[in-house]
Design an enzyme around this catalytic site. Structure first.
Site, PDB file in Angstrom:
ATOM      1  NE  ARG A  41    -191.289 -39.274 -52.879  1.00 11.53           N
ATOM      2  CZ  ARG A  41    -190.991 -40.530 -52.551  1.00 11.53           C
ATOM      3  NH1 ARG A  41    -191.913 -41.467 -52.615  1.00 11.53           N
ATOM      4  NH2 ARG A  41    -189.775 -40.847 -52.145  1.00 11.53           N
ATOM      5  CB  SER A  98    -186.928 -34.253 -52.771  1.00  9.02           C
ATOM      6  OG  SER A  98    -186.147 -35.073 -51.930  1.00  9.02           O
ATOM      7  CD  GLU A 123    -190.885 -35.163 -53.874  1.00 10.05           C
ATOM      8  OE1 GLU A 123    -191.022 -35.368 -52.668  1.00 10.05           O
ATOM      9  OE2 GLU A 123    -189.968 -35.692 -54.537  1.00 10.05           O
TER      10      GLU A 123
END
Length: 360
Positions: A190, A261, A356
């Site tokens: 990520r 998320s 995130e």
């Protein structure tokens, strides 16, 4: 000296970028946070990106940000992986660049060039229709193509870095073009080089994808593994199953504003996992390189936040990894709940959760 005719002036005016001030961004972020930006414009042609540095000289407020080495330009795609502060002191640029071009193949891969403003899920479906396979595990992820390499998006055993050949873009302060190959993008979980400070004013204009001529489906992850024990594997079948799972687990943006998320799945060592499982044997884990990936959603649920309203926000009752805005939520409320979750998970499990989405 050449004469400046009315026709030339009109032509020049048409090329000027239209910049709005004090623009409301609530409808342009999927979290539906109340937010305004000092300046706003839309980019529909790659040539418009070239002259964006000239805007600095026209707006003293942007010049001040530049001199203070602050972020000046904010590139907005689908607004699906962003947390907006109530005021953004810069120029928000809505990326409307479009276009998909097949550019040939070599002995191992086929290559497709895609404009950064294309909707990601639409591109995944285009690939299925045109015989380019591998991205089907990433179906229904919200956002644009340009956001995919920034976040190194991933789902169901696949990360987009595997299919990226290169990323092209322009530094909006210097107007310098640059093309980075996959290695130069410094992809990790990520993350990518595009999240580093030196790329904070970099506008990705297009991404070149590579698709192996020898297709190898990825169905080793979770629900896909179980489903394809008894069903025939194909790219379309994988995409359909991923879409079904995501629709079942994740809240609809039409009813529950969210950014997908909210936390990254934490990575731990095998030693840490062994210690954690002594106290919590039901912990879910997956191999991830030299580390072990835990389920952030499970940790949040075990910490007691699943389906429990906290002001305007709540960790979704069907998937605790997703924070939803129940209406009228603001930046402060998001961060308050996020900090509560992080603190409780750290105290209960000794695991640090990282947010995130990007925070503007």
């Amino acid at each position: 000296m050449s004469e400046i005719t009315p026709q030339k002036m009109l032509k020049k005016r048409k090329k000027m970028l239209s910049v709005k001030t004090n623009f409301n961004l609530e409808s342009l972020n999927t979290f539906k946070l109340e937010s305004t930006c000092a300046f706003y414009s839309e980019i529909s042609h790659v040539d418009e990106v070239k002259d964006l540095n000239k805007v600095l000289t026209q707006e003293p407020q942007l010049t001040s940000l530049f001199k203070a080495k602050e972020k000046v330009f904010f590139i907005l795609g689908g607004g699906s992986n962003l947390i907006f502060r109530e005021r953004i002191h810069g120029l928000v640029l809505k990326n409307n660049l479009k276009g998909i071009k097949e550019i040939g193949c070599d002995t191992t891969n086929a290559y497709v060039q895609v404009a950064s403003g294309e909707v990601w899920h639409d591109f995944v479906l285009w690939c299925l229709d045109h015989g380019y396979f591998g991205l089907e595990n990433l179906a229904l992820i919200p956002g644009t193509v340009g956001a995919a390499p920034i976040q190194n998006i991933g789902a169901y055993g696949v990360e987009v870095k595997k299919f990226i050949h290169s990323v092209r873009g322009r530094d909006l302060l210097t107007s310098q073009m640059r093309e980075l190959n996959s290695l130069e993008c410094q992809f990790s979980y990520r993350d990518s080089i595009f999240k580093k400070p030196e790329y904070k004013n970099f506008f990705i204009t297009e991404v070149v994808f590579k698709f192996p001529l020898l297709y190898e489906p990825e169905v080793s992850y979770g629900e896909l593994k179980e489903f394809f024990k008894t069903h025939e594997v194909s790219p379309r079948a994988i995409a359909n199953k991923v879409i079904e799972i995501r629709k079942e687990k994740l809240p609809s943006l039409d009813f529950y504003p969210n950014v997908g998320s909210f936390f990254k799945n934490p990575l731990v060592t095998q030693e840490q996992l062994n210690s954690l499982k002594k106290r919590t044997p039901q912990l879910v884990s997956f191999p991830h390189g030299e580390k072990i990936k835990l389920s952030a959603g499970q940790l949040i649920e075990l910490a007691g936040f699943k389906g429990q309203p906290q002001g305007a926000f709540m960790m979704y009752s069907r998937q605790a990894l997703v924070m939803i805005n129940q209406g009228g939520g603001r930046f402060e409320g998001v961060m308050t709940l996020a900090e509560k979750v992080k603190t409780k998970v750290l105290n209960d499990f000794g695991v640090i959760l990282e947010i995130e989405p990007d925070i503007w």
